[in-house]
Motif scaffolding. Structure first.
Motif, short mmCIF file in Angstrom:
data_model
loop_
_atom_site.label_atom_id
_atom_site.label_comp_id
_atom_site.label_asym_id
_atom_site.label_seq_id
_atom_site.Cartn_x
_atom_site.Cartn_y
_atom_site.Cartn_z
N ALA A 114 42.80 4.77 -2.39
CA ALA A 114 43.34 5.64 -3.02
C ALA A 114 42.35 6.59 -3.58
O ALA A 114 41.18 6.24 -4.09
CB ALA A 114 44.23 5.27 -4.18
N PHE A 115 42.55 7.96 -3.83
CA PHE A 115 41.73 8.79 -4.24
C PHE A 115 40.24 8.94 -3.77
O PHE A 115 39.30 9.18 -4.69
CB PHE A 115 41.54 8.88 -5.77
CG PHE A 115 42.87 8.67 -6.56
CD1 PHE A 115 43.70 9.98 -6.89
CD2 PHE A 115 43.53 7.70 -7.01
CE1 PHE A 115 44.78 10.07 -7.43
CE2 PHE A 115 44.86 7.53 -7.70
CZ PHE A 115 45.36 8.75 -7.76
N TYR A 116 40.25 8.67 -2.35
CA TYR A 116 39.00 8.67 -1.69
C TYR A 116 38.89 10.29 -1.42
O TYR A 116 39.58 11.07 -0.93
CB TYR A 116 39.13 8.06 -0.28
CG TYR A 116 37.78 8.36 0.41
CD1 TYR A 116 36.50 7.78 0.06
CD2 TYR A 116 37.81 9.32 1.68
CE1 TYR A 116 35.53 8.06 0.67
CE2 TYR A 116 36.66 9.57 2.30
CZ TYR A 116 35.37 8.80 1.90
OH TYR A 116 34.24 9.50 2.60
N ASP A 117 37.53 10.76 -1.61
CA ASP A 117 37.26 12.25 -1.54
C ASP A 117 36.00 12.20 -0.60
O ASP A 117 34.78 11.73 -1.20
CB ASP A 117 37.06 12.83 -2.94
CG ASP A 117 36.57 14.41 -2.73
OD1 ASP A 117 36.56 14.66 -1.61
OD2 ASP A 117 36.38 14.75 -3.85
N PRO A 118 36.03 12.78 0.53
CA PRO A 118 34.84 12.67 1.36
C PRO A 118 33.74 13.54 0.90
O PRO A 118 32.48 13.48 1.14
CB PRO A 118 35.27 13.24 2.84
CG PRO A 118 36.64 13.77 2.43
CD PRO A 118 37.12 12.89 1.19
N ALA A 119 34.05 14.60 0.22
CA ALA A 119 33.38 15.53 -0.40
C ALA A 119 32.44 14.90 -1.46
O ALA A 119 31.26 15.43 -1.93
CB ALA A 119 33.96 16.63 -1.05
N PRO A 130 44.48 1.72 5.12
CA PRO A 130 44.86 3.15 5.05
C PRO A 130 43.98 3.90 4.04
O PRO A 130 43.53 3.18 2.96
CB PRO A 130 46.23 3.39 4.80
CG PRO A 130 46.90 1.95 5.32
CD PRO A 130 45.65 1.08 5.12
N VAL A 131 43.53 5.06 4.16
CA VAL A 131 42.85 5.88 3.18
C VAL A 131 43.40 7.17 2.73
O VAL A 131 44.00 7.73 3.86
CB VAL A 131 41.45 6.36 3.58
CG1 VAL A 131 40.73 7.03 2.66
CG2 VAL A 131 40.73 4.95 4.16
N TYR A 132 43.72 7.25 1.51
CA TYR A 132 44.63 8.41 1.08
C TYR A 132 43.90 9.28 0.11
O TYR A 132 43.04 8.63 -0.78
CB TYR A 132 46.00 8.07 0.33
CG TYR A 132 46.85 7.38 1.33
CD1 TYR A 132 47.45 7.92 2.52
CD2 TYR A 132 47.05 5.73 1.27
CE1 TYR A 132 48.23 7.32 3.49
CE2 TYR A 132 47.86 5.15 2.04
CZ TYR A 132 48.45 5.83 3.25
OH TYR A 132 49.20 5.28 4.08
#
Length: 145
Positions: A114-119, A130-132
């Motif tokens: 959860a709360f994965y941010d590629p930036a 899963p990634v959200y």
């Protein structure tokens, strides 16, 4: 008496007999700041499902230093300082971080990220879960108690 899930410290014991409503690896900046971990295994229970045997022994502080009036409070043992749980002032959930709050992580496996941010620059999780960008799309917040 033994319960399905147990944790806490020497001075404050917590337990749950019901299943959690959410288990994830959190990548948010608040969890990173509080735990010092790159991602944090987080387990949500319905508010009434986590029982605490010594509420008076809890020291409470805001979970998010940038939002001190937010709904979550980090509860630690006033005697030894161990983290015990996150308590929701709206009485929707109680949150356990198994590896920091005395719970068996293997009994409560994270099912997604959860709360994965590629930036943010961290590599994308590659464990097949899963990634959200937030909580899983089907998650529904319990009604306040």
């Amino acid at each position: 008496m033994s319960h399905k899930y147990e944790g806490g410290c020497e001075h404050i014991h917590t337990h749950a007999s019901n299943e959690p409503i959410d288990n994830h690896s959190c990548h948010c900046s608040v969890c990173k700041n509080v735990t010092g971990q790159d991602n944090t295994h987080v387990v949500f229970f319905n508010y009434g499902d986590i029982v605490v045997d010594n509420m008076a022994g809890l020291k409470r502080q805001p979970f998010n230093a940038n939002n001190p009036n937010g709904p979550l409070e980090l509860c630690t043992c006033a005697e030894c300082g161990s983290p015990i749980m996150l308590d929701d002032k709206e009485k929707r959930i109680r949150v356990i971080v198994p590896n920091l709050m005395g719970y068996n992580s293997e009994q409560l496996p994270a099912t997604y990220h959860a709360f994965y941010d590629p930036a943010a620059g961290a590599p994308a999780p590659s464990d097949g879960r899963p990634v959200y960008e937030g909580l899983r799309p089907d998650f529904v917040w319990p009604k306040p108690g």
